[in-house]
Design an enzyme around this catalytic site. Sequence first.
Site, PDB file in Angstrom:
ATOM      1  N   SER A 156       6.900 -85.007 -12.173  1.00  0.00           N
ATOM      2  CA  SER A 156       7.765 -84.282 -11.242  1.00  0.00           C
ATOM      3  C   SER A 156       7.618 -82.771 -11.352  1.00  0.00           C
ATOM      4  CB  SER A 156       9.233 -84.670 -11.472  1.00  0.00           C
ATOM      5  OG  SER A 156       9.604 -84.484 -12.826  1.00  0.00           O
ATOM      6  N   ASP A 403      20.547 -81.011 -14.182  1.00  0.00           N
ATOM      7  CA  ASP A 403      19.087 -80.932 -14.267  1.00  0.00           C
ATOM      8  C   ASP A 403      18.721 -79.578 -14.865  1.00  0.00           C
ATOM      9  OD1 ASP A 403      16.367 -80.798 -14.000  1.00  0.00           O
ATOM     10  OD2 ASP A 403      16.314 -81.266 -11.860  1.00  0.00           O
ATOM     11  N   HIS A 406      13.828 -79.238 -14.166  1.00  0.00           N
ATOM     12  CA  HIS A 406      13.144 -78.766 -12.956  1.00  0.00           C
ATOM     13  C   HIS A 406      13.688 -77.401 -12.544  1.00  0.00           C
ATOM     14  CE1 HIS A 406      12.886 -83.228 -12.908  1.00  0.00           C
ATOM     15  NE2 HIS A 406      11.614 -82.938 -12.655  1.00  0.00           N
TER      16      HIS A 406
END
Length: 435
Positions: A156, A403, A406
């Site tokens: 990702s 998160d 990211h």
Amino acid sequence: MGAKTPFKDQQSYSLTKKLVPYALYALVPLIFIRLYLYPIPITQSQRSQEEFHTNPISSTSSISTPSPVQEKRPKPKENQCDYFNGKWVHDKWGPLYNGTTCSTIKDGQNCITHGRPDMDYLYWRWRPKQCKLPRFNPSNFLQLVKNKHLVFIGDSMARNQLESLLCLLSSASLPDLVYANGEENKFRRWNFVSHNVNISVYWSPFLVKGIEKSNEFNYNKLLLDLVDEKWAADMDQFDMVVLSVGHWFLHPAVYYDKDVVLGCHYCPGMNYTEIGFYDVFRKAFKTTLKAIIDRRGSNAVDVFVTTFSPAHFEGEWDKAGACPKKEPFKEGEKIVEWMDAEMRKIEVEEVEKAKENAASIAGLRFEALDVTKLSIMRPDGHPGPYMNPFPFADGVKDRVQNDCVHWCLPGPIDTWNEIMLEMIKRLEGHSSRES
């Protein structure tokens, strides 16, 4: 006749006694000058002992918890800027795009439209110590990759970097989505008609062949001697490759080499030897880079390895304030060490080995896109709770999904692509290939 003259011997002895001190006085400065201008070379055994004491972690360490090894930066070539060594400085101009002007942002990284209230994280620029990093020029990038196929392969983080690049380029030319396949469209391709540029993403979190964990078994299976054919089968269609993996190697896994179980990482209750993941990470890169060399076809290929991007969790991932910082770390406030340093070190070393192996192969070049330091200094650039839309619309909650891995788009990850553009310029400036 023939008898020795005591007086002559005594005279000679006296003269010698007087001259010796003067000779010594003259020799001492000469010795120092000699050592200053021509130092005694260190032998291989001395060098090995010094390296043992200064770097106790070997490159083949396989334990799960490493010593606090710190990042060591290779010296850049003469007259060549080191874009990866610098600091973050405040910037009044802000990003080229926002959450509404770019349509390709993954929902979980669209921090602005998800209601993140602070905007200061958008107004920082990376400033290398030796030179200036120009703003991203989308037209310039598209011209450099005209008629080429650029692919991002990995997990990702590869997708995050890809979507950053698409947004940056969209400020000059809109892409058309021409292919989508797989769960959550993990395999996609866009085309920029203006320059006949194709940009693709291939989901491959280990680069080598792997079976991801599922409801049947809660661990990954990695076949370290076999490359992932999902991308490798198309290798002869690529002109530029960006590899980006790392975080999936931290998950529980069992490792195979030629159908033989080597061991596992975090597999309690299973009858396998715990070997950690560092050697595995290195082996996966060796297999991958060799496959690129062997299977690139007739195309000239540039390969960039994006180094490990550290996470910034402080406490539990589902507790409020998991990544609470609102501004970058200052120079020296945070260093690259422990696991982050070891993962980066493995990638940089394997890129250097691949360079040596490909030195005699025309049209094949490897570079490390060394983003670990500049990324670890940006704890403020993650979505945090804003990976979901307006997480506090009904009031502040004690438990909320975060998160801290990211990057928001726009955000610090845009700098990765700014640097990649400069690296492409540098490669093309020293290339005999037509662009």
